[in-house]
Design a protein around this motif. Structure first.
Motif, PDB file in Angstrom:
ATOM      1  N   GLU A   1       0.821  -1.206   0.000  1.00 20.90           N
ATOM      2  CA  GLU A   1       0.000   0.000   0.000  1.00 20.90           C
ATOM      3  C   GLU A   1       0.856   1.257   0.000  1.00 20.90           C
ATOM      4  OE1 GLU A   1      -2.456   1.416   3.593  1.00 20.90           O
ATOM      5  OE2 GLU A   1      -3.777   0.099   2.454  1.00 20.90           O
ATOM      6  N   ASN A   2       0.592   2.115  -0.975  1.00 21.81           N
ATOM      7  CA  ASN A   2       1.177   3.457  -1.001  1.00 21.81           C
ATOM      8  C   ASN A   2       0.086   4.480  -0.725  1.00 21.81           C
ATOM      9  OD1 ASN A   2       1.797   6.035  -2.881  1.00 21.81           O
ATOM     10  ND2 ASN A   2       3.733   5.205  -2.099  1.00 21.81           N
ATOM     11  N   THR A   3      -1.024   4.335  -1.437  1.00 25.09           N
ATOM     12  CA  THR A   3      -2.224   5.123  -1.156  1.00 25.09           C
ATOM     13  C   THR A   3      -3.070   4.364  -0.136  1.00 25.09           C
ATOM     14  OG1 THR A   3      -2.213   5.967  -3.421  1.00 25.09           O
ATOM     15  CG2 THR A   3      -4.281   6.147  -2.184  1.00 25.09           C
ATOM     16  N   PRO A   4      -3.451   4.969   0.971  1.00 24.78           N
ATOM     17  CA  PRO A   4      -4.219   4.253   2.002  1.00 24.78           C
ATOM     18  C   PRO A   4      -5.510   3.657   1.449  1.00 24.78           C
ATOM     19  CG  PRO A   4      -3.440   6.361   2.849  1.00 24.78           C
ATOM     20  CD  PRO A   4      -3.151   6.351   1.374  1.00 24.78           C
ATOM     21  N   LEU A   5      -5.903   2.514   1.999  1.00 27.40           N
ATOM     22  CA  LEU A   5      -7.115   1.835   1.553  1.00 27.40           C
ATOM     23  C   LEU A   5      -8.324   2.751   1.671  1.00 27.40           C
ATOM     24  CD1 LEU A   5      -8.391  -0.792   0.545  1.00 27.40           C
ATOM     25  CD2 LEU A   5      -8.547  -1.539   2.931  1.00 27.40           C
ATOM     26  N   GLU A   6      -8.390   3.558   2.719  1.00 27.07           N
ATOM     27  CA  GLU A   6      -9.504   4.492   2.884  1.00 27.07           C
ATOM     28  C   GLU A   6      -9.612   5.435   1.695  1.00 27.07           C
ATOM     29  OE1 GLU A   6     -11.230   7.743   6.121  1.00 27.07           O
ATOM     30  OE2 GLU A   6      -9.179   6.990   6.307  1.00 27.07           O
ATOM     31  N   MET A   7      -8.462   5.843   1.139  1.00 28.64           N
ATOM     32  CA  MET A   7      -8.482   6.748  -0.002  1.00 28.64           C
ATOM     33  C   MET A   7      -8.977   6.039  -1.264  1.00 28.64           C
ATOM     34  SD  MET A   7      -5.492   9.276  -1.483  1.00 28.64           S
ATOM     35  CE  MET A   7      -5.513  10.230   0.051  1.00 28.64           C
ATOM     36  N   TRP A   8      -8.617   4.761  -1.421  1.00 23.22           N
ATOM     37  CA  TRP A   8      -9.149   3.997  -2.555  1.00 23.22           C
ATOM     38  C   TRP A   8     -10.676   4.009  -2.525  1.00 23.22           C
ATOM     39  CZ3 TRP A   8      -6.723   0.655  -6.302  1.00 23.22           C
ATOM     40  CH2 TRP A   8      -5.326   0.649  -6.252  1.00 23.22           C
ATOM     41  N   VAL A   9     -11.241   3.754  -1.344  1.00 23.73           N
ATOM     42  CA  VAL A   9     -12.699   3.714  -1.217  1.00 23.73           C
ATOM     43  C   VAL A   9     -13.302   5.093  -1.454  1.00 23.73           C
ATOM     44  CG1 VAL A   9     -14.611   3.268   0.371  1.00 23.73           C
ATOM     45  CG2 VAL A   9     -12.644   1.711   0.299  1.00 23.73           C
ATOM     46  N   ASP A  10     -12.677   6.127  -0.915  1.00 21.46           N
ATOM     47  CA  ASP A  10     -13.184   7.486  -1.080  1.00 21.46           C
ATOM     48  C   ASP A  10     -13.183   7.890  -2.550  1.00 21.46           C
ATOM     49  OD1 ASP A  10     -13.983  10.140   0.094  1.00 21.46           O
ATOM     50  OD2 ASP A  10     -12.140  10.735  -0.927  1.00 21.46           O
ATOM     51  N   ILE A  11     -12.098   7.588  -3.246  1.00 18.10           N
ATOM     52  CA  ILE A  11     -12.015   7.920  -4.672  1.00 18.10           C
ATOM     53  C   ILE A  11     -13.065   7.139  -5.453  1.00 18.10           C
ATOM     54  CG2 ILE A  11     -10.545   7.721  -6.716  1.00 18.10           C
ATOM     55  CD1 ILE A  11      -8.161   8.226  -4.745  1.00 18.10           C
ATOM     56  N   ALA A  12     -13.230   5.871  -5.127  1.00 18.54           N
ATOM     57  CA  ALA A  12     -14.245   5.060  -5.798  1.00 18.54           C
ATOM     58  C   ALA A  12     -15.634   5.640  -5.586  1.00 18.54           C
ATOM     59  CB  ALA A  12     -14.186   3.623  -5.282  1.00 18.54           C
ATOM     60  N   ALA A  13     -15.961   5.999  -4.349  1.00 14.93           N
ATOM     61  CA  ALA A  13     -17.281   6.544  -4.041  1.00 14.93           C
ATOM     62  C   ALA A  13     -17.542   7.842  -4.806  1.00 14.93           C
ATOM     63  CB  ALA A  13     -17.414   6.771  -2.545  1.00 14.93           C
ATOM     64  N   ARG A  14     -16.519   8.672  -4.923  1.00 15.43           N
ATOM     65  CA  ARG A  14     -16.670   9.944  -5.633  1.00 15.43           C
ATOM     66  C   ARG A  14     -16.896   9.742  -7.134  1.00 15.43           C
ATOM     67  NH1 ARG A  14     -14.981  14.465  -2.613  1.00 15.43           N
ATOM     68  NH2 ARG A  14     -14.065  13.897  -0.599  1.00 15.43           N
ATOM     69  N   ARG A  15     -16.354   8.686  -7.666  1.00 14.76           N
ATOM     70  CA  ARG A  15     -16.457   8.442  -9.114  1.00 14.76           C
ATOM     71  C   ARG A  15     -17.726   7.675  -9.485  1.00 14.76           C
ATOM     72  NH1 ARG A  15     -13.480  11.533  -8.460  1.00 14.76           N
ATOM     73  NH2 ARG A  15     -15.238  12.609  -9.411  1.00 14.76           N
TER      74      ARG A  15
ATOM     75  N   ALA B   1     -13.801   2.199   6.093  1.00 16.07           N
ATOM     76  CA  ALA B   1     -13.722   3.161   4.993  1.00 16.07           C
ATOM     77  C   ALA B   1     -15.061   3.304   4.283  1.00 16.07           C
ATOM     78  CB  ALA B   1     -12.645   2.725   4.007  1.00 16.07           C
ATOM     79  N   ILE B   2     -15.801   2.231   4.193  1.00 14.13           N
ATOM     80  CA  ILE B   2     -17.080   2.235   3.467  1.00 14.13           C
ATOM     81  C   ILE B   2     -18.198   2.843   4.300  1.00 14.13           C
ATOM     82  CG2 ILE B   2     -18.910   0.632   2.705  1.00 14.13           C
ATOM     83  CD1 ILE B   2     -16.694  -1.071   1.479  1.00 14.13           C
ATOM     84  N   ALA B   3     -18.090   2.767   5.625  1.00 16.24           N
ATOM     85  CA  ALA B   3     -19.213   3.038   6.537  1.00 16.24           C
ATOM     86  C   ALA B   3     -19.966   4.328   6.226  1.00 16.24           C
ATOM     87  CB  ALA B   3     -18.712   3.056   7.973  1.00 16.24           C
ATOM     88  N   THR B   4     -19.276   5.416   5.968  1.00 10.64           N
ATOM     89  CA  THR B   4     -19.944   6.704   5.770  1.00 10.64           C
ATOM     90  C   THR B   4     -20.085   7.070   4.302  1.00 10.64           C
ATOM     91  OG1 THR B   4     -17.837   7.884   5.963  1.00 10.64           O
ATOM     92  CG2 THR B   4     -19.094   7.549   7.985  1.00 10.64           C
ATOM     93  N   ARG B   5     -19.678   6.168   3.416  1.00  4.02           N
ATOM     94  CA  ARG B   5     -19.645   6.524   1.998  1.00  4.02           C
ATOM     95  C   ARG B   5     -20.607   5.719   1.139  1.00  4.02           C
ATOM     96  NH1 ARG B   5     -14.415   6.728   4.061  1.00  4.02           N
ATOM     97  NH2 ARG B   5     -13.246   8.653   3.616  1.00  4.02           N
ATOM     98  N   LEU B   6     -20.791   4.430   1.469  1.00  3.61           N
ATOM     99  CA  LEU B   6     -21.574   3.527   0.629  1.00  3.61           C
ATOM    100  C   LEU B   6     -22.449   2.635   1.500  1.00  3.61           C
ATOM    101  CD1 LEU B   6     -18.628   2.440  -1.699  1.00  3.61           C
ATOM    102  CD2 LEU B   6     -20.423   4.067  -2.302  1.00  3.61           C
TER     103      LEU B   6
ATOM    104  N   ALA C   1     -20.591  -2.801  -2.688  1.00  2.75           N
ATOM    105  CA  ALA C   1     -21.303  -1.757  -1.953  1.00  2.75           C
ATOM    106  C   ALA C   1     -21.874  -0.771  -2.963  1.00  2.75           C
ATOM    107  CB  ALA C   1     -20.374  -1.046  -0.977  1.00  2.75           C
ATOM    108  N   ARG C   2     -23.009  -0.173  -2.591  1.00  2.37           N
ATOM    109  CA  ARG C   2     -23.747   0.681  -3.536  1.00  2.37           C
ATOM    110  C   ARG C   2     -23.796   2.121  -3.051  1.00  2.37           C
ATOM    111  NH1 ARG C   2     -29.635  -0.865  -6.209  1.00  2.37           N
ATOM    112  NH2 ARG C   2     -29.118   0.002  -8.262  1.00  2.37           N
TER     113      ARG C   2
END
Length: 250
Positions: free
Chosen positions: A140-154, A176-181, A204-205
Motif C-alpha cells: 500500500e502506497n495510497t491508504p485503503l480508505e483513499m481507494w474507497v473514497d475515490i471510488a465513491a466519488r467516481r 472506509a465504506i461506513a460513511t460513503r456507501l 457496496a452501492r
C-alpha cells in the motif's frame, strides 16, 4: 520506460478466451483479477472504472463476459498502463495517473461500476519484493480508505463498487465504506473447505440502504490439500476461472 518484448509473456485467462501481455518478472495477474471481474454485475452499455488496473486483466476478463462496456482504467506505473492499452485495445481509455492526483476531466466523470484490487499489504513492515513493479502492486502506497473514497466519488448514484482484498483488511475496508456507501455484501474466499478465508470480495452501492449481508464462503479448491499436478478447482471456481461464468451473489 516500458517493457521490452523479451520481458513479456502472453498469458491465457478464462480457459483461453482472452490473452494478456504481462511482464515475465514483476507483478503478474493470477486468479484475483479474474474473480474480481466475475463478481461485477454489469450489463451491456455500462461504464466501468478500474482503479489501479495494472496490465488490465480484470477489465479484459469482464469485457469477455459482458459486451459493449465503456472501460476506463487508472494506473500509476507507466509501463503497466502501456500494457493495459495493448491488452484492452483502442476502445478502452487508460489513464496514467496516481489515484491521489486524477486528471481534471476524469474527476467530472461518473461510472456505473468502480472495481479495484488494491495492494493487500500496508506500508511499512514485512519484506519488500525484489521487483519494483511487484512491490508497488502489492504494498500500500495510497491508504485503503483513499481507494474507497475515490471510488465513491467516481460512482454515479446507485452505482456499485466491487473490490477484492485480503481478509485481514476487512475491518479497515468496512470502516472506509461506513460513511460513503451502503448495501454492503461480503463473500469470503477460502482456499479449501474448513480453512479460514484468505481473501474477500465486497460489493457496496452508492446510496444503498439494504442491510449488510455476509454470504457463505466461495471454496476455491477441492480436497484437504493439493495432491497431484494440475488444478483442483471446485466446480464453481472452475466455471468462473475457466468458463467465464459470473460469481454468484446469493
Amino acid at each position: 520506460m516500458g517493457f521490452a518484448e523479451a520481458e513479456l509473456t502472453r498469458d491465457a485467462f478464462l480457459g483461453g478466451r482472452v490473452h494478456a501481455w504481462q511482464p515475465r518478472h514483476g507483478y503478474r495477474a493470477a486468479t484475483d483479477p479474474v474473480l474480481l471481474a466475475a463478481a461485477v454485475e454489469a450489463s451491456a452499455g455500462h461504464s466501468v472504472l478500474e482503479l489501479g488496473c495494472g496490465a488490465g486483466v480484470a477489465s479484459l476478463c469482464l469485457s469477455a463476459r459482458v459486451p459493449d462496456l465503456r472501460l476506463t482504467g487508472i494506473e500509476r506505473q507507466a509501463a503497466y498502463a502501456d500494457l493495459a492499452r495493448r491488452n484492452l485495445g483502442p476502445d478502452a481509455r487508460i489513464v496514467t495517473a496516481d489515484l491521489a492526483d486524477l486528471p481534471a476531466d476524469l474527476k467530472q466523470d461518473r461510472f456505473d461500476h468502480v472495481i479495484a484490487n488494491p495492494p493487500y499489504y500496508p506500508a511499512g513492515g514485512g519484506t519488500s519484493a525484489r521487483n519494483a513493479g511487484r512491490e508497488a502492486a502489492l504494498r500500500e502506497n495510497t491508504p485503503l480508505e483513499m481507494w474507497v473514497d475515490i471510488a465513491a466519488r467516481r460512482l454515479a448514484p446507485k452505482g456499485w463498487l466491487t473490490i477484492i482484498q485480503s481478509a485481514d483488511r476487512v475491518p479497515d475496508l468496512m470502516a472506509a465504506i461506513a460513511t460513503r456507501l451502503g448495501s454492503v455484501t461480503l463473500r469470503p474466499l477460502a482456499a479449501r473447505e474448513g480453512r479460514n478465508a484468505g481473501r474477500v470480495l465486497l460489493k457496496a452501492r452508492k446510496g444503498g440502504r439494504a442491510p449488510f449481508t455476509l454470504l457463505p464462503p466461495l471454496i476455491l479448491h477441492t480436497g484437504p490439500d493439493h495432491r497431484a499436478d494440475g488444478d483442483d478447482f471446485s466446480p464453481v471456481a472452475r466455471a468462473i476461472l475457466r468458463e467465464a461464468a459470473p460469481l454468484p451473489w446469493i
